[in-house]
Design an enzyme around this catalytic site. Sequence first.
Site, PDB file in Angstrom:
ATOM      1  N   SER A 263       0.928  -1.120  -0.008  1.00  0.00           N
ATOM      2  CA  SER A 263      -0.116  -0.186   0.218  1.00  0.00           C
ATOM      3  C   SER A 263       0.836   1.303   0.062  1.00  0.00           C
ATOM      4  CB  SER A 263      -0.984  -0.133   1.213  1.00  0.00           C
ATOM      5  OG  SER A 263      -1.963   0.832   1.290  1.00  0.00           O
ATOM      6  N   ASP A 321      -9.682  -4.888  -4.960  1.00  0.00           N
ATOM      7  CA  ASP A 321      -9.284  -3.770  -4.114  1.00  0.00           C
ATOM      8  C   ASP A 321     -10.166  -2.698  -3.940  1.00  0.00           C
ATOM      9  OD1 ASP A 321      -7.690  -1.972  -2.547  1.00  0.00           O
ATOM     10  OD2 ASP A 321      -5.781  -2.721  -3.395  1.00  0.00           O
ATOM     11  N   HIS A 353      -7.835  -5.419  -0.688  1.00  0.00           N
ATOM     12  CA  HIS A 353      -6.517  -4.702  -0.056  1.00  0.00           C
ATOM     13  C   HIS A 353      -5.947  -5.439   0.875  1.00  0.00           C
ATOM     14  CE1 HIS A 353      -4.207  -0.958  -0.580  1.00  0.00           C
ATOM     15  NE2 HIS A 353      -4.349  -0.942   0.932  1.00  0.00           N
TER      16      HIS A 353
END
Length: 379
Positions: A263, A321, A353
């Site tokens: 991320s 995601d 995610h």
Amino acid sequence: MTQTLNKMRLMFRSINPTGSNHSGSVIFLHGSGDTGPNLIEWIRFLLGRDMEFPHIKIIYPTAPLQPYTPLHGQTSNVWFDRRTISIDAFECRKSMAEIYEDIHEMINAEVSAGVPLNRIIIGGFSMGGALALHSGYHLNTDLGGVFACSSFLNHDSIVYESLRNRTTPGDTGPNLIEWIRFLLGRDMEFPHIKIIYPTAPLQPYTPLHGQMSNVWFDRRTISIDAFECRKSMAEIYEDIHEMINAEVSAGVPLNRIIIGGFSMGGALALHSGYHLNTDLGGVFACSSFLNHDSIVYESLRNRTTPGTPLPELLMFHGDRDNLVPSEWGKESFDNLVKLGVEGSFNILPNTLHELKKRELLDIQEWILTKLPALDDNDE
């Protein structure tokens, strides 16, 4: 009405909502030695009917058949192994890591069917309740609720570790180690490679309305169209330089240093390898993106030695995601390729995610190809 379906290693039986569609889901886990159908019958006997709702689907999976140490290795339908049935015993974390994958799959299947995480409840009886506690307080804290009947957690439970380390909405290096550990059932380790898991500084984070969080840098908003907060990023660049220089001072060449992350951590890795230091050995980024105005693109366009090779890039992104769309990751990858970066972009099916076991195994294999062990004569 019930239905039976196969997924992964588990058998499922579901009590469908009495209405036409379901907007919520309950995963009900049986105790050790039991099955999902038996739990349905037990509830039916106690209530005189099924536990059912007009808008909620109830899922009764059956634990895999596997050797169970408290039964002297006899096979039984259990969610995970135990050394002994005692609160003082150490958890069998390798065994638990295997069932975590199935829990992820069950939850992801409901999300894929349109049920938000905060409308999914997980619970269970005895060992099933213990697994529910792991699911809601270690694996996924965004669930709508957890219930546990006649259940307990071991004194050394990884659940307590996760909650102790969850000090802010951001993540930490120790949490990432635990996340990798439960996905792989072990640490990611190599005989000749050191892995460093730094923790981002605690600072105000604009997308959380200024709330303090462990983040590498500030963002105006989580959007590929937003402008980068370059002043904030310049501050963390200094820390990255220090970490890299410390390894070089310890005798590790730049081309044998890889940087990567998940991320926002992956975004910082992209900045590190293609803006701060293009002599690194490689870059990997999972569920990450670069803003349209990223200084990384500027740096690559303005390279004074455009013919020199850049660090190889490995990127992964979940196709489901819902925080960082996979399109953002693919667009960032394509832009980097146009500017001379070589590498691969990999879509992970039915993935939110999050990190996945297969993803980590691929990263581990890639690291070994980039950083093979050196003979004494090569050092």
